[in-house]
Design an enzyme around this catalytic site. Structure first.
Site, PDB file in Angstrom:
ATOM      1  N   CYS A 279       0.653  -1.149   0.042  1.00 38.85           N
ATOM      2  CA  CYS A 279      -0.110   0.030  -0.092  1.00 38.85           C
ATOM      3  C   CYS A 279       0.806   1.232  -0.054  1.00 38.85           C
ATOM      4  O   CYS A 279       1.962   1.208   0.370  1.00 38.85           O
ATOM      5  CB  CYS A 279      -0.849  -0.031   1.238  1.00 38.85           C
ATOM      6  SG  CYS A 279      -1.870  -1.549   1.535  1.00 38.85           S
TER       7      CYS A 279
ATOM      8  N   ARG B 188       4.518  -0.048  -6.202  1.00 41.90           N
ATOM      9  CA  ARG B 188       4.745  -0.818  -4.997  1.00 41.90           C
ATOM     10  C   ARG B 188       3.634  -1.940  -5.250  1.00 41.90           C
ATOM     11  O   ARG B 188       3.746  -2.842  -4.246  1.00 41.90           O
ATOM     12  CB  ARG B 188       4.399  -0.017  -3.992  1.00 41.90           C
ATOM     13  CG  ARG B 188       5.360   1.178  -3.887  1.00 41.90           C
ATOM     14  CD  ARG B 188       5.091   2.072  -2.670  1.00 41.90           C
ATOM     15  NE  ARG B 188       5.068   1.388  -1.218  1.00 41.90           N
ATOM     16  CZ  ARG B 188       6.189   1.207  -0.544  1.00 41.90           C
ATOM     17  NH1 ARG B 188       7.450   1.947  -1.169  1.00 41.90           N
ATOM     18  NH2 ARG B 188       6.240   0.690   0.561  1.00 41.90           N
TER      19      ARG B 188
ATOM     20  N   TRP C  73      -3.266  -2.549  -1.180  1.00 39.60           N
ATOM     21  CA  TRP C  73      -3.144  -3.837  -1.607  1.00 39.60           C
ATOM     22  C   TRP C  73      -3.973  -4.708  -0.624  1.00 39.60           C
ATOM     23  O   TRP C  73      -3.521  -4.867   0.416  1.00 39.60           O
ATOM     24  CB  TRP C  73      -1.585  -4.038  -1.600  1.00 39.60           C
ATOM     25  CG  TRP C  73      -1.203  -5.382  -2.116  1.00 39.60           C
ATOM     26  CD1 TRP C  73      -0.860  -5.597  -3.430  1.00 39.60           C
ATOM     27  CD2 TRP C  73      -0.804  -6.595  -1.456  1.00 39.60           C
ATOM     28  NE1 TRP C  73      -0.275  -6.928  -3.768  1.00 39.60           N
ATOM     29  CE2 TRP C  73      -0.403  -7.517  -2.497  1.00 39.60           C
ATOM     30  CE3 TRP C  73      -0.812  -7.152  -0.055  1.00 39.60           C
ATOM     31  CZ2 TRP C  73      -0.070  -8.811  -2.112  1.00 39.60           C
ATOM     32  CZ3 TRP C  73      -0.465  -8.332   0.272  1.00 39.60           C
ATOM     33  CH2 TRP C  73      -0.101  -9.197  -0.626  1.00 39.60           C
TER      34      TRP C  73
ATOM     35  N   ASN D 185      -1.403   2.047   5.961  1.00 33.39           N
ATOM     36  CA  ASN D 185      -0.653   0.858   5.748  1.00 33.39           C
ATOM     37  C   ASN D 185      -0.342  -0.183   6.926  1.00 33.39           C
ATOM     38  O   ASN D 185      -0.224   0.417   7.834  1.00 33.39           O
ATOM     39  CB  ASN D 185       0.489   1.409   5.252  1.00 33.39           C
ATOM     40  CG  ASN D 185       0.343   2.047   3.948  1.00 33.39           C
ATOM     41  OD1 ASN D 185      -0.449   2.013   3.332  1.00 33.39           O
ATOM     42  ND2 ASN D 185       1.896   2.568   3.399  1.00 33.39           N
ATOM     43  N   GLY D 186      -0.341  -1.397   6.547  1.00 35.83           N
ATOM     44  CA  GLY D 186      -0.102  -2.262   7.770  1.00 35.83           C
ATOM     45  C   GLY D 186      -1.171  -3.061   7.937  1.00 35.83           C
ATOM     46  O   GLY D 186      -2.165  -2.995   7.500  1.00 35.83           O
TER      47      GLY D 186
ATOM     48  N   GLU E 101      17.427 -17.883  -8.993  1.00 42.60           N
ATOM     49  CA  GLU E 101      16.999 -16.422  -9.180  1.00 42.60           C
ATOM     50  C   GLU E 101      16.388 -16.348 -10.592  1.00 42.60           C
ATOM     51  O   GLU E 101      15.339 -15.693 -10.656  1.00 42.60           O
ATOM     52  CB  GLU E 101      18.218 -15.610  -9.020  1.00 42.60           C
ATOM     53  CG  GLU E 101      17.981 -14.017  -9.605  1.00 42.60           C
ATOM     54  CD  GLU E 101      16.882 -13.457  -8.815  1.00 42.60           C
ATOM     55  OE1 GLU E 101      16.277 -13.765  -7.696  1.00 42.60           O
ATOM     56  OE2 GLU E 101      16.398 -12.420  -9.288  1.00 42.60           O
TER      57      GLU E 101
ATOM     58  N   LYS F 229      12.566 -15.053 -11.312  1.00 38.98           N
ATOM     59  CA  LYS F 229      12.155 -13.861 -12.440  1.00 38.98           C
ATOM     60  C   LYS F 229      11.007 -14.400 -13.332  1.00 38.98           C
ATOM     61  O   LYS F 229      10.268 -13.710 -13.407  1.00 38.98           O
ATOM     62  CB  LYS F 229      13.522 -13.616 -13.047  1.00 38.98           C
ATOM     63  CG  LYS F 229      13.736 -12.082 -13.207  1.00 38.98           C
ATOM     64  CD  LYS F 229      14.018 -11.258 -12.000  1.00 38.98           C
ATOM     65  CE  LYS F 229      13.441 -11.606 -10.665  1.00 38.98           C
ATOM     66  NZ  LYS F 229      14.057 -10.883  -9.627  1.00 38.98           N
TER      67      LYS F 229
ATOM     68  N   GLU G 158       7.646 -14.778 -11.425  1.00 40.47           N
ATOM     69  CA  GLU G 158       6.876 -13.897 -10.843  1.00 40.47           C
ATOM     70  C   GLU G 158       6.338 -13.128 -12.003  1.00 40.47           C
ATOM     71  O   GLU G 158       5.198 -12.194 -11.769  1.00 40.47           O
ATOM     72  CB  GLU G 158       7.638 -13.077  -9.915  1.00 40.47           C
ATOM     73  CG  GLU G 158       8.808 -12.327 -10.496  1.00 40.47           C
ATOM     74  CD  GLU G 158       9.727 -11.344  -9.603  1.00 40.47           C
ATOM     75  OE1 GLU G 158       9.009 -10.900  -8.622  1.00 40.47           O
ATOM     76  OE2 GLU G 158      10.875 -11.519  -9.469  1.00 40.47           O
TER      77      GLU G 158
ATOM     78  N   HIS H 248      17.457 -37.352  -8.166  1.00 40.13           N
ATOM     79  CA  HIS H 248      16.721 -37.650  -7.034  1.00 40.13           C
ATOM     80  C   HIS H 248      15.266 -37.061  -7.082  1.00 40.13           C
ATOM     81  O   HIS H 248      14.711 -36.886  -6.114  1.00 40.13           O
ATOM     82  CB  HIS H 248      17.297 -36.881  -5.912  1.00 40.13           C
ATOM     83  CG  HIS H 248      18.830 -37.416  -5.655  1.00 40.13           C
ATOM     84  ND1 HIS H 248      19.227 -38.501  -5.108  1.00 40.13           N
ATOM     85  CD2 HIS H 248      19.884 -36.888  -5.873  1.00 40.13           C
ATOM     86  CE1 HIS H 248      20.549 -38.908  -5.253  1.00 40.13           C
ATOM     87  NE2 HIS H 248      20.928 -37.702  -5.686  1.00 40.13           N
TER      88      HIS H 248
ATOM     89  N   LYS I  21       5.715  -4.457  -4.348  1.00 39.73           N
ATOM     90  CA  LYS I  21       7.147  -4.132  -4.573  1.00 39.73           C
ATOM     91  C   LYS I  21       7.854  -4.208  -3.069  1.00 39.73           C
ATOM     92  O   LYS I  21       8.925  -4.950  -3.013  1.00 39.73           O
ATOM     93  CB  LYS I  21       7.654  -2.823  -5.076  1.00 39.73           C
ATOM     94  CG  LYS I  21       9.124  -2.309  -5.331  1.00 39.73           C
ATOM     95  CD  LYS I  21       9.783  -3.187  -6.155  1.00 39.73           C
ATOM     96  CE  LYS I  21      11.310  -3.000  -6.375  1.00 39.73           C
ATOM     97  NZ  LYS I  21      11.856  -4.216  -7.119  1.00 39.73           N
TER      98      LYS I  21
HETATM   99  C1  F6R Z   1      11.733 -10.663  -6.707  1.00 41.76           C
HETATM  100  C2  F6R Z   1      11.454  -9.810  -5.790  1.00 41.76           C
HETATM  101  C3  F6R Z   1      11.185  -9.903  -4.290  1.00 41.76           C
HETATM  102  C4  F6R Z   1      11.971  -9.376  -3.501  1.00 41.76           C
HETATM  103  C5  F6R Z   1      11.717  -9.695  -1.831  1.00 41.76           C
HETATM  104  C6  F6R Z   1      12.633  -8.992  -0.919  1.00 41.76           C
HETATM  105  O1  F6R Z   1      12.142 -10.135  -7.881  1.00 41.76           O
HETATM  106  O2  F6R Z   1      11.524  -8.386  -6.149  1.00 41.76           O
HETATM  107  O3  F6R Z   1      11.390 -11.525  -4.211  1.00 41.76           O
HETATM  108  O4  F6R Z   1      13.324  -9.636  -3.569  1.00 41.76           O
HETATM  109  O5  F6R Z   1      10.329  -9.326  -1.544  1.00 41.76           O
HETATM  110  O6  F6R Z   1      12.372  -7.500  -0.980  1.00 41.76           O
HETATM  111  P1  F6R Z   1      13.553  -6.542  -0.421  1.00 41.76           P
HETATM  112  O7  F6R Z   1      14.943  -6.779  -1.189  1.00 41.76           O
HETATM  113  O8  F6R Z   1      13.094  -5.280  -0.592  1.00 41.76           O
HETATM  114  O9  F6R Z   1      13.613  -6.974   1.267  1.00 41.76           O
END
Ligand code: F6R
Length: 608
Positions: free
Chosen positions: A2, A27, A75, A99-100, A483, A487, A490, A506, A603
């Site tokens: 949010c 975000r 959100w 927020n929260g 990783e 990517k 998501e 395995h 985000k």
């Molecule tokens: C993936 C992504 C998330 C963040 C995770 C941690 O692309 O963006 O997996 O890496 O939410 O976020 P931060 O680094 O802000 O703690």
């Protein structure tokens, strides 16, 4: 997650609120709303499900020249995304954005019999609670907010206005960030400084447990216990260019392509190539303290966790007598893990606000363990609560999928490892190749991005109908594969998972069929031949392999190859990850999905 914005001043509040909310769109949110107050307190409340464009349609029919207001992108947590559940929430004369999460909202709600609840949210409970202290002139607005917050369990960043006093905003935080922008005859509120860029450079970051009473010319801060706080005004470093697309179609592509520059910022002033050493000022550990470190705990979520895994592989290569344990914050915070006293914890977070990572930081500090932040967002909660730290300095990362932060997080952590190794007296000859390759990385990244982009685009388009993928790697290429899979899943919603090559037999080998393609990361090196045997096993079962390799005479009969030309030997996986980033980007474009704001994701994950 949010976002919050607020304005009190001489300008049109609706304009700032909408432009501020647009800055916070990245975000992640599923509804939005604003309320503004006229000079005699007449409210204009506008809320809409979905994108801010929907809110703007309502605004077009309800333009006001009000000079005060608050706004929110929501959100959904309590209650579905809908107009009724969107903020601001009203109770009597009070409007609240939040927020929260208010954890005890059910108990509070049960006691608030006089208010007729319209939404399913915890925020409306908070609005009604504040109103119960405010109505009948019982308390002035800021005191009513404080009385209410004293009863609340959970996390909050809030902004509150009253139709009775249309010249003041009360804001407060506990676990959810809030920034107050100090302008000329105006004061601006935001949950993220990027909403303030271009309006003011002067910001006050509120601390947990603080409440601010804000008018257009004043900011008065107190703790929830009514102790006055002297506000520290800090400079907002971000400029407008950093939060715009800069000619790219999407922030994601911009952020992938700007990695040579963002990594240079991470390295600036920290690498002495002539001496073959690195120097980090931020951690603030003496040589004696560094020498004693025997154990590193690296804590993060998602991409930050993967960065920690990869850095851990490297740090163990060149640092004697050290064990590295990289952990997922949401798990670690509830484990009863003993941390040896000769440990240091690296707290990795792009946003510096991730709830689980922050909770781990606080738990680890309680055990008396030194904490070092590997953080991007300047002034964020994690950056302020760690004992020392190394900012990665990659600038704002707007796209939800993290790219440039990953690269710099890995390198910053490796530099921290090198700092330990230097202090422990590891031979310069052992460390120099790492330092030299780190110094070369920005140029190498530049040349790989330049050369692979067209090939990757074609291969991604050719695979656009797949819904399943397996990413494979060994050693440092394994966390890199993890990783890459994250990517892809998501943003393109492909069910992508990563496995260590050695794990195939395995279990995962049973998956190989025409529903899947396999992304095999094959860097040259000691374990290359073993990885090739694993590739053969996949081929023998009819796998559809995309190989990413820097091996010059690569001749396996795979379906597609992305060739990387590099002089690097150690950090090749970081270059391979660029391929995974680009592949995810082009696959998502080919599938026609929203690249920068994937569904269901935010985000900055500020709730558990
Ligand atoms: C993936 C992504 C998330 C963040 C995770 C941690 O692309 O963006 O997996 O890496 O939410 O976020 P931060 O680094 O802000 O703690």
């Amino acid at each position: 997650m949010c976002g919050i914005v607020g304005y009190v001043g001489n300008k049109n509040a609706q304009n700032f609120l909408i432009s501020g909310l647009k800055r916070l769109e990245y975000r992640g949110y599923d509804s939005a709303g604003i309320v503004t107050l006229s000079a005699d307190g007449e409210p204009t409340l506008l809320r809409a499900k979905g994108k801010i464009a929907n809110l703007e349609e309502k605004l077009a029919k309800n333009k006001r020249d009000d000079k005060i207001g608050i706004g929110h992108t929501r959100w959904a947590t309590h209650g579905e995304p809908s107009e009724t559940n969107a903020h601001p929430h009203q109770a009597g004369n009070i409007y609240v954005v939040h927020n929260g999460i208010i954890e005890n909202y059910k108990e509070l709600k049960a006691a608030l019999k006089e208010h007729e609840f319209k939404s399913e949210t915890d925020t409306e409970v908070l609005a009604a609670l504040i109103e119960s202290f405010y109505k009948d002139g019982k308390y002035p607005l800021s005191n009513a907010v404080v009385q209410a917050l004293k009863l609340v369990k959970g996390t909050f960043g809030i902004a509150v206005v009253s139709t009775k006093t249309p010249d003041e905003i009360v804001v407060a935080r506990s676990g959810s960030p809030l920034v107050i922008g100090v302008g000329h005859d105006e004061t601006l509120i935001a949950s993220d400084a990027s909403a303030l860029v271009g309006h003011t450079k002067q910001a006050i970051y509120l601390n947990d447990g603080e409440v601010a009473h804000v008018t257009k010319n004043s900011v008065e801060i107190k703790t929830l216990n009514a102790e006055p706080v002297s506000a520290k005004v800090e400079e907002i470093e971000t400029n407008l260019a950093a939060i715009q697309k800069g000619g790219y179609d999407h922030f994601l592509l911009k952020e992938i392509m700007e990695q040579p520059e963002s990594l240079k910022e991470t390295l600036r002033g920290r690498v002495n190539l002539a001496a073959g050493t690195v120097h980090l000022g931020g951690p603030g550990l003496s040589v004696a303290e560094l020498r004693q470190i025997k154990h590193l705990v690296i804590v993060g979520c998602g991409t930050a966790y993967h960065a920690g895994l990869l850095a851990g592989y490297y740090i163990e290569q060149f640092t004697p007598e050290i064990t590295v344990e990289t952990v997922i914050a949401s798990e670690y915070r509830y484990r009863n893990a003993y941390i040896p006293k000769d440990s240091v914890a690296l707290i990795v977070s792009q946003s510096g606000e991730t709830a689980d990572t922050l909770a781990c930081l606080r738990e680890i500090k309680k055990q008396g363990i030194k904490t070092i932040g590997i953080v991007n967002a300047i002034g964020s909660t994690i950056a302020r609560e760690v004992d020392g730290g190394t900012y990665v300095h990659v600038g704002p990362e707007i796209s939800v999928a993290s790219t440039k932060a990953f690269t710099s997080q890995v390198v910053a952590m490796v530099m921290f490892g090198l700092t330990i190794a230097q202090a422990k007296g590891v031979k310069p000859g052992t460390l120099r190749p790492y330092v030299e390759e780190i110094a070369k990385l920005p140029e190498e990244i530049h040349s790989v991005l330049d050369t692979v982009v067209e090939d990757v685009k074609k291969i991604a388009e050719a695979h656009k109908d797949y819904d399943h993928a397996i990413y494979l790697g060994r050693d440092t290429a394994y966390p890199t594969a993890m990783e890459g899979a994250l990517k892809l899943k998501e943003i393109s919603y492909v069910d992508a998972n990563a496995y260590a090559f050695g794990e195939l037999k395995h279990g995962p080998l049973a998956l190989i069929d025409d529903r899947f393609f396999e992304m095999a990361l094959l860097p040259e090196g000691d374990l290359y031949d073993k990885a090739v045997s694993n590739v053969q096993e996949v081929l023998a079962r009819g796998g559809h392999i995309i190989a990413v390799t820097n091996v010059e005479n690569f001749d396996l009969p795979v379906e597609s190859v992305v060739k990387i030309t590099t002089s690097l030997e150690i950090f090749t996986p970081i270059l391979m990850n660029l391929v995974s980033q680009l592949f995810a980007y082009y696959m998502t474009i080919a599938k026609g999905y929203n690249v920068d704001q994937p569904r269901n994701l935010a985000k900055s994950v500020t709730v558990e």
